[in-house]
Design a protein around this motif. Structure first.
Motif, PDB file in Angstrom:
ATOM      1  N   LEU A  80       0.867  -1.096   0.063  1.00  0.00           N
ATOM      2  CA  LEU A  80       0.032   0.059  -0.083  1.00  0.00           C
ATOM      3  C   LEU A  80       0.960   1.149  -0.056  1.00  0.00           C
ATOM      4  N   ALA A  81       1.996   1.373   0.729  1.00  0.00           N
ATOM      5  CA  ALA A  81       2.737   2.516   0.713  1.00  0.00           C
ATOM      6  C   ALA A  81       3.346   2.704  -0.525  1.00  0.00           C
ATOM      7  N   ALA A  82       3.837   1.751  -1.034  1.00  0.00           N
ATOM      8  CA  ALA A  82       4.411   1.805  -2.535  1.00  0.00           C
ATOM      9  C   ALA A  82       3.494   2.310  -3.551  1.00  0.00           C
ATOM     10  N   CYS A  83       2.097   1.946  -3.320  1.00  0.00           N
ATOM     11  CA  CYS A  83       1.154   2.136  -4.362  1.00  0.00           C
ATOM     12  C   CYS A  83       0.732   3.796  -3.865  1.00  0.00           C
ATOM     13  N   ARG A  84       0.666   4.137  -2.746  1.00  0.00           N
ATOM     14  CA  ARG A  84       0.410   5.348  -2.288  1.00  0.00           C
ATOM     15  C   ARG A  84       1.168   6.417  -2.813  1.00  0.00           C
ATOM     16  N   SER A  85       2.515   6.260  -3.127  1.00  0.00           N
ATOM     17  CA  SER A  85       3.458   7.281  -3.595  1.00  0.00           C
ATOM     18  C   SER A  85       3.216   7.320  -5.052  1.00  0.00           C
ATOM     19  N   LYS A  86       2.662   6.388  -5.591  1.00  0.00           N
ATOM     20  CA  LYS A  86       2.246   6.391  -7.065  1.00  0.00           C
ATOM     21  C   LYS A  86       1.159   6.990  -7.361  1.00  0.00           C
ATOM     22  N   VAL A  87       0.160   6.867  -6.515  1.00  0.00           N
ATOM     23  CA  VAL A  87      -1.200   7.540  -6.649  1.00  0.00           C
ATOM     24  C   VAL A  87      -1.057   9.206  -6.162  1.00  0.00           C
ATOM     25  N   LYS A  88       0.086   9.340  -5.338  1.00  0.00           N
ATOM     26  CA  LYS A  88       0.302  10.825  -4.712  1.00  0.00           C
ATOM     27  C   LYS A  88       0.749  11.645  -6.206  1.00  0.00           C
ATOM     28  N   LEU A  89       1.462  10.885  -6.932  1.00  0.00           N
ATOM     29  CA  LEU A  89       1.756  11.628  -8.053  1.00  0.00           C
ATOM     30  C   LEU A  89       0.798  12.303  -8.927  1.00  0.00           C
ATOM     31  N   VAL A  90      -0.250  11.233  -9.164  1.00  0.00           N
ATOM     32  CA  VAL A  90      -1.526  11.547  -9.942  1.00  0.00           C
ATOM     33  C   VAL A  90      -2.000  12.598  -9.170  1.00  0.00           C
ATOM     34  N   GLU A  91      -2.348  12.706  -7.914  1.00  0.00           N
ATOM     35  CA  GLU A  91      -3.069  13.415  -7.091  1.00  0.00           C
ATOM     36  C   GLU A  91      -2.360  15.002  -7.357  1.00  0.00           C
ATOM     37  N   ASP A  92      -1.044  14.897  -7.277  1.00  0.00           N
ATOM     38  CA  ASP A  92      -0.421  16.135  -7.276  1.00  0.00           C
ATOM     39  C   ASP A  92      -0.356  16.585  -8.520  1.00  0.00           C
ATOM     40  N   GLU A  93      -0.653  15.902  -9.655  1.00  0.00           N
ATOM     41  CA  GLU A  93      -0.735  16.395 -11.116  1.00  0.00           C
ATOM     42  C   GLU A  93      -2.087  17.079 -11.066  1.00  0.00           C
ATOM     43  N   LEU A  94      -3.111  16.302 -10.516  1.00  0.00           N
ATOM     44  CA  LEU A  94      -4.544  16.858 -10.712  1.00  0.00           C
ATOM     45  C   LEU A  94      -4.726  18.237  -9.905  1.00  0.00           C
ATOM     46  N   LEU A  95      -3.856  18.358  -9.090  1.00  0.00           N
ATOM     47  CA  LEU A  95      -3.984  19.460  -7.818  1.00  0.00           C
ATOM     48  C   LEU A  95      -3.236  20.876  -8.240  1.00  0.00           C
ATOM     49  N   SER A  96      -2.459  20.588  -9.433  1.00  0.00           N
ATOM     50  CA  SER A  96      -1.474  21.546  -9.886  1.00  0.00           C
ATOM     51  C   SER A  96      -2.236  22.739 -10.396  1.00  0.00           C
ATOM     52  N   GLY A  97      -1.910  23.896 -10.002  1.00  0.00           N
ATOM     53  CA  GLY A  97      -2.614  25.086 -10.485  1.00  0.00           C
ATOM     54  C   GLY A  97      -3.811  25.464  -9.733  1.00  0.00           C
ATOM     55  N   LEU A  98      -4.156  24.628  -8.696  1.00  0.00           N
ATOM     56  CA  LEU A  98      -5.031  25.170  -7.882  1.00  0.00           C
ATOM     57  C   LEU A  98      -4.541  25.723  -6.626  1.00  0.00           C
ATOM     58  N   SER A  99      -5.090  26.508  -5.913  1.00  0.00           N
ATOM     59  CA  SER A  99      -4.847  27.092  -4.768  1.00  0.00           C
ATOM     60  C   SER A  99      -5.065  26.190  -3.663  1.00  0.00           C
ATOM     61  N   ALA A 100      -4.605  26.366  -2.376  1.00  0.00           N
ATOM     62  CA  ALA A 100      -5.055  25.689  -1.284  1.00  0.00           C
ATOM     63  C   ALA A 100      -6.454  25.904  -0.863  1.00  0.00           C
ATOM     64  N   ALA A 101      -6.985  26.762  -1.037  1.00  0.00           N
ATOM     65  CA  ALA A 101      -8.289  27.150  -0.859  1.00  0.00           C
ATOM     66  C   ALA A 101      -9.356  26.508  -1.803  1.00  0.00           C
ATOM     67  N   GLU A 102      -8.849  26.467  -3.065  1.00  0.00           N
ATOM     68  CA  GLU A 102      -9.551  25.613  -3.846  1.00  0.00           C
ATOM     69  C   GLU A 102      -9.649  24.113  -3.887  1.00  0.00           C
ATOM     70  N   GLU A 103      -8.178  23.726  -3.355  1.00  0.00           N
ATOM     71  CA  GLU A 103      -8.257  22.247  -2.935  1.00  0.00           C
ATOM     72  C   GLU A 103      -8.874  22.115  -1.897  1.00  0.00           C
ATOM     73  N   ASN A 104      -9.076  22.853  -1.118  1.00  0.00           N
ATOM     74  CA  ASN A 104      -9.711  22.429   0.254  1.00  0.00           C
ATOM     75  C   ASN A 104     -11.381  22.479  -0.114  1.00  0.00           C
ATOM     76  N   ILE A 105     -11.905  23.185  -0.897  1.00  0.00           N
ATOM     77  CA  ILE A 105     -13.301  23.367  -1.426  1.00  0.00           C
ATOM     78  C   ILE A 105     -13.587  21.944  -2.144  1.00  0.00           C
ATOM     79  N   ILE A 106     -12.832  21.665  -2.994  1.00  0.00           N
ATOM     80  CA  ILE A 106     -12.812  20.109  -3.551  1.00  0.00           C
ATOM     81  C   ILE A 106     -13.076  18.931  -2.510  1.00  0.00           C
ATOM     82  N   ARG A 107     -12.109  18.985  -1.809  1.00  0.00           N
ATOM     83  CA  ARG A 107     -11.935  18.106  -0.617  1.00  0.00           C
ATOM     84  C   ARG A 107     -13.080  17.961   0.178  1.00  0.00           C
ATOM     85  N   ARG A 108     -13.414  19.142   0.542  1.00  0.00           N
ATOM     86  CA  ARG A 108     -14.890  19.110   1.419  1.00  0.00           C
ATOM     87  C   ARG A 108     -16.117  18.591   0.550  1.00  0.00           C
TER      88      ARG A 108
END
Length: 117
Positions: A80-108
């Motif tokens: 799971l730890a190995a897979c999480r690091s791979k998934v984290k790269l995808v999440e980082d790419e999806l969130l690139s260009g968003l502000s912290a406030a925008e990310e927070n809105i999406i997560r909520r």
């Protein structure tokens, strides 16, 4: 995420179930179905495959013997730890260009959707 997990030994639904098991140790199959938004039948197949691979193990509930509690093994946690690091790269790419406030809105918003299921 499916592409990121390709070759890792986990499918996306298996990744979700392992993630939920770490978050909710000792969960039953029915519990996993609820929190992962999968059918009990799908979770049953996933749990069987994860157990066969050694990523999880099942134990009878101490009070309710018919209920099987599921635990992630040490090798399952490593996987799971190995897979999480791979998934984290995808999440980082999806969130690139968003502000912290925008990310927070999406997560909520996502949490609200999950809570209504």
């Amino acid at each position: 995420m499916e592409q990121a997990l390709a070759g890792s030994g986990l499918t996306l639904p298996q990744f979700m179930v392992l993630t939920m098991l770490v978050a909710y140790p000792g969960a039953s199959g029915a519990d996993l179905a609820r929190v992962s938004l999968l059918t009990p039948q799908t979770v049953s197949v996933i749990v069987t495959n994860l157990e066969r691979s050694g990523a999880i193990e099942r134990h009878a509930h101490a009070v309710h013997g018919r209920i099987q509690q599921i635990a992630v093994t040490a090798s399952g946690k490593q996987l799971l730890a190995a897979c999480r690091s791979k998934v984290k790269l995808v999440e980082d790419e999806l969130l690139s260009g968003l502000s912290a406030a925008e990310e927070n809105i999406i997560r909520r918003w996502l949490v609200r959707i999950a809570d209504t299921q």
